[in-house]
Design an enzyme around this catalytic site. Structure first.
Site, PDB file in Angstrom:
ATOM      1  N   ASP B 185       0.849  -1.195   0.000  1.00  0.00           N
ATOM      2  CA  ASP B 185       0.000   0.000   0.000  1.00  0.00           C
ATOM      3  C   ASP B 185       0.884   1.244   0.000  1.00  0.00           C
ATOM      4  OD1 ASP B 185      -2.256   1.891   0.955  1.00  0.00           O
ATOM      5  OD2 ASP B 185      -3.267  -0.042   0.811  1.00  0.00           O
ATOM      6  N   HIS B 217      -3.352   5.901   4.087  1.00  0.00           N
ATOM      7  CA  HIS B 217      -4.126   4.739   3.619  1.00  0.00           C
ATOM      8  C   HIS B 217      -3.455   3.420   4.011  1.00  0.00           C
ATOM      9  CE1 HIS B 217      -5.869   1.989   0.535  1.00  0.00           C
ATOM     10  NE2 HIS B 217      -6.931   2.771   0.614  1.00  0.00           N
ATOM     11  N   ASN B 315     -14.307   0.441  -5.721  1.00  0.00           N
ATOM     12  CA  ASN B 315     -15.308   1.363  -5.162  1.00  0.00           C
ATOM     13  C   ASN B 315     -16.077   2.117  -6.237  1.00  0.00           C
ATOM     14  OD1 ASN B 315     -14.053   0.634  -2.748  1.00  0.00           O
ATOM     15  ND2 ASN B 315     -12.739   2.453  -2.727  1.00  0.00           N
ATOM     16  N   SER B 390     -11.050  -1.095   0.271  1.00  0.00           N
ATOM     17  CA  SER B 390      -9.705  -1.111   0.857  1.00  0.00           C
ATOM     18  C   SER B 390      -9.740  -1.498   2.320  1.00  0.00           C
ATOM     19  CB  SER B 390      -9.063   0.280   0.760  1.00  0.00           C
ATOM     20  OG  SER B 390      -8.475   0.478  -0.490  1.00  0.00           O
TER      21      SER B 390
END
Lengths: 75, 444
Positions: B185, B217, B315, B390
């Site tokens: 990530d 994130h 998403n 996520s």
């Protein structure tokens, strides 16, 4: 895509993975710059010369798949 | 698979052997030589690479030939009534260096705790299911497949945030101890107080950026998968609190990266012995667009080497407006576990992508909490609540780590099947949530 260099990822056939450096060298001879070679998964990363009409023209013997190196983001 | 904590079922009344023979082959010998030696004793062998598309094809192979060679395993499965030929191959001087030894093929049955999804299956059927792609769905146990008497909505409380409750973590004795989990990530906030006592290996694959997470994130996802409790309140937000953390920075502080960096991160995780690779990242896909053969091959290779790859479904949907979008790349690869997001009322999240391209093998496999999820974050905030597939993905990664602690000798495919088998059924389409809401094991 003629005349536009394209970043690519290429996978090497399992039976050819011991020759992955030779395959990378063949890609260099076709004008590609090679940025990384991953031996566990048999992958070659690089950038094409930009003279090809398609990445498929870079599918030298031993390469299984070749795809454009895409941008990916956090979700 | 063996585990001292699991008592096998009483299988004494069930047949042990199928009548077929398993023959171990010398893996340095060419397939041509193997076929020639077999022909010398009048055995006709088929080769699995000629039948790699469908499990049914293997069944046909057994009717068309006397046996099938699984090249990648170095094993041949020979039909019954050929014992004499097999004996000749394993004993004759000219062939015994190729056909090393043989044994009867056994039926394999599940254990009480269901570590294997092999109820009443033969080894060759199991091998077929591996070669045949996603493998077959295990036969549901009527006792465990009933809807569980669990709440149908959750809220944060003084013990745990809602997502932790929804995946039944507080009832689980497992912590992921001894399991290495990679989160690829935006890196990790190495100075975060909740991680100071933890083992962390890290590497950046982003040019001119250290692994330090200035985005937040990555730290958030790491907190969910392998974090523990909020330092100042003790409220639990992370799943596998004793797992080893492998933080690969494959997305920049701006939140973007490239396939080449992600694949390099996956290789790094595999080199370091990680059992789970969690990827809360992706790129949008059009309806009708295929998946990456390269990622799928890498994921298959990872599975064959005992590594499970889990990725966010994406998403892009706006379900409240009637728009469901396809699963993102690379979660759309059949050998990568695609994770959808659910809210605390156990509804699919408005944004969560669905199995639009299911005819092309791109399906949601499982769902996890993904709306208003609390976890660790970058400085100076330290914590944040975020929503997205996520956030759902690291819940599944953390629970996979718990399963590997429970079943340390399990294969990646077995962990995949266990995750799906243990999932809580919900009254939603499998196209949206796969097998349902991921659940931790509660028994030890």
């Amino acid at each position: 895509m003629a005349n536009i260099p394209v970043n690519f990822i290429a996978s090497v056939e399992p039976a050819s993975r011991t020759h992955i450096d030779t395959i990378a060298e063949k890609l260099r001879e076709k004008g590609c710059s090679i940025t990384n070679v991953l031996r566990i998964n048999g992958l070659i990363m690089g950038c094409s010369s930009g003279t090809e009409c398609s990445l498929e023209e870079l599918r030298v013997t031993g390469i299984l798949h070749i795809e454009e190196d895409r941008e990916v983001g956090a979700l | 698979m063996t585990n001292n904590d699991i008592m096998p079922e009483d299988n004494s009344f069930k047949p042990q052997y199928t009548g077929r023979r398993l023959v171990r082959l010398d893996r340095t010998t060419s397939m041509k030589t193997i076929a020639a030696e077999a022909e010398r004793v009048s055995l006709r062998l088929a080769f699995s690479t000629e039948y790699k598309n469908h499990e049914e094809d293997y069944v046909n192979a057994f009717s068309e030939a006397d046996g099938i060679v699984f090249e990648r395993f170095g094993v041949a499965v020979i039909n019954d009534h050929h014992e004499d030929e097999v004996s000749e191959l394993t004993k004759a001087p000219q062939s015994r260096r190729v056909f090393l030894y043989d044994e009867p093929e056994r039926y394999i049955y599940s254990l009480h705790a269901k570590p294997l999804a092999l109820t009443g299956r033969t080894l060759w059927e199991f091998i077929c299911s591996i070669f045949g792609g996603r493998g077959r769905r295990p036969t549901p146990d009527p006792e465990t497949s009933k809807p569980l008497p669990l709440p149908d909505q959750f809220s944060d409380d003084s013990d745990a945030y809602w997502g932790i409750q929804a995946v039944r973590l507080l009832g689980s004795p497992y912590t992921g101890k001894g399991v290495k989990v990679a989160i690829l990530d935006t890196g990790i906030n190495l100075a975060h107080p909740d991680f100071t006592e933890r083992y962390i290996a890290s590497k950046s694959f982003i040019t001119n950026e250290s692994v330090d997470d200035l985005n937040g994130h990555g730290t958030h996802c790491i907190g969910i998968a392998v974090g523990s409790s909020r330092g100042d309140s003790g409220i639990r937000y992370g799943v596998a609190k004793d797992a080893s953390i492998y933080a690969g920075k494959v997305l920049s502080n701006a939140g973007s990266g490239s396939d080449s960096g992600i694949l390099a991160g996956m290789e790094w995780a595999m080199e370091n012995g990680c059992k789970v690779i969690s990827m809360s990242l992706g790129a949008s896909i059009r309806a009708g667009q295929g998946y990456s053969r390269i990622y799928d091959d890498v994921a298959k290779n990872a599975q064959d080497n005992g590594v499970l790859i889990i990725a966010a479904a994406g998403n892009d949907s706006r379900r409240s407006q009637g728009l469901v979008q396809p699963i993102n790349h690379p979660a759309n690869c059949p050998n990568i576990m695609a994770v959808a997001a659910m809210d605390r009322f156990l509804e699919v999240a408005d944004f969560s992508c669905g199995s639009v391209n299911k005819e092309m093998g791109q399906r949601v496999d499982i769902a996890a909490p993904g709306v208003s999820i609390f976890s660790a974050y970058k400085d100076p905030q330290h914590y944040a609540s975020l929503s997205g597939t996520s956030m759902a993905t690291p819940f599944v990664a953390g629970i996979a780590a718990l399963l590997w602690e429970q079943f340390p000798s399990a294969s990646a495919k077995e962990i995949w099947e266990l995750l799906k088998e243990q999932a809580r059924p919900v009254m939603l389409s499998p196209d949206d949530v796969g097998s349902g809401l991921v659940q931790a094991s509660v028994k030890k």
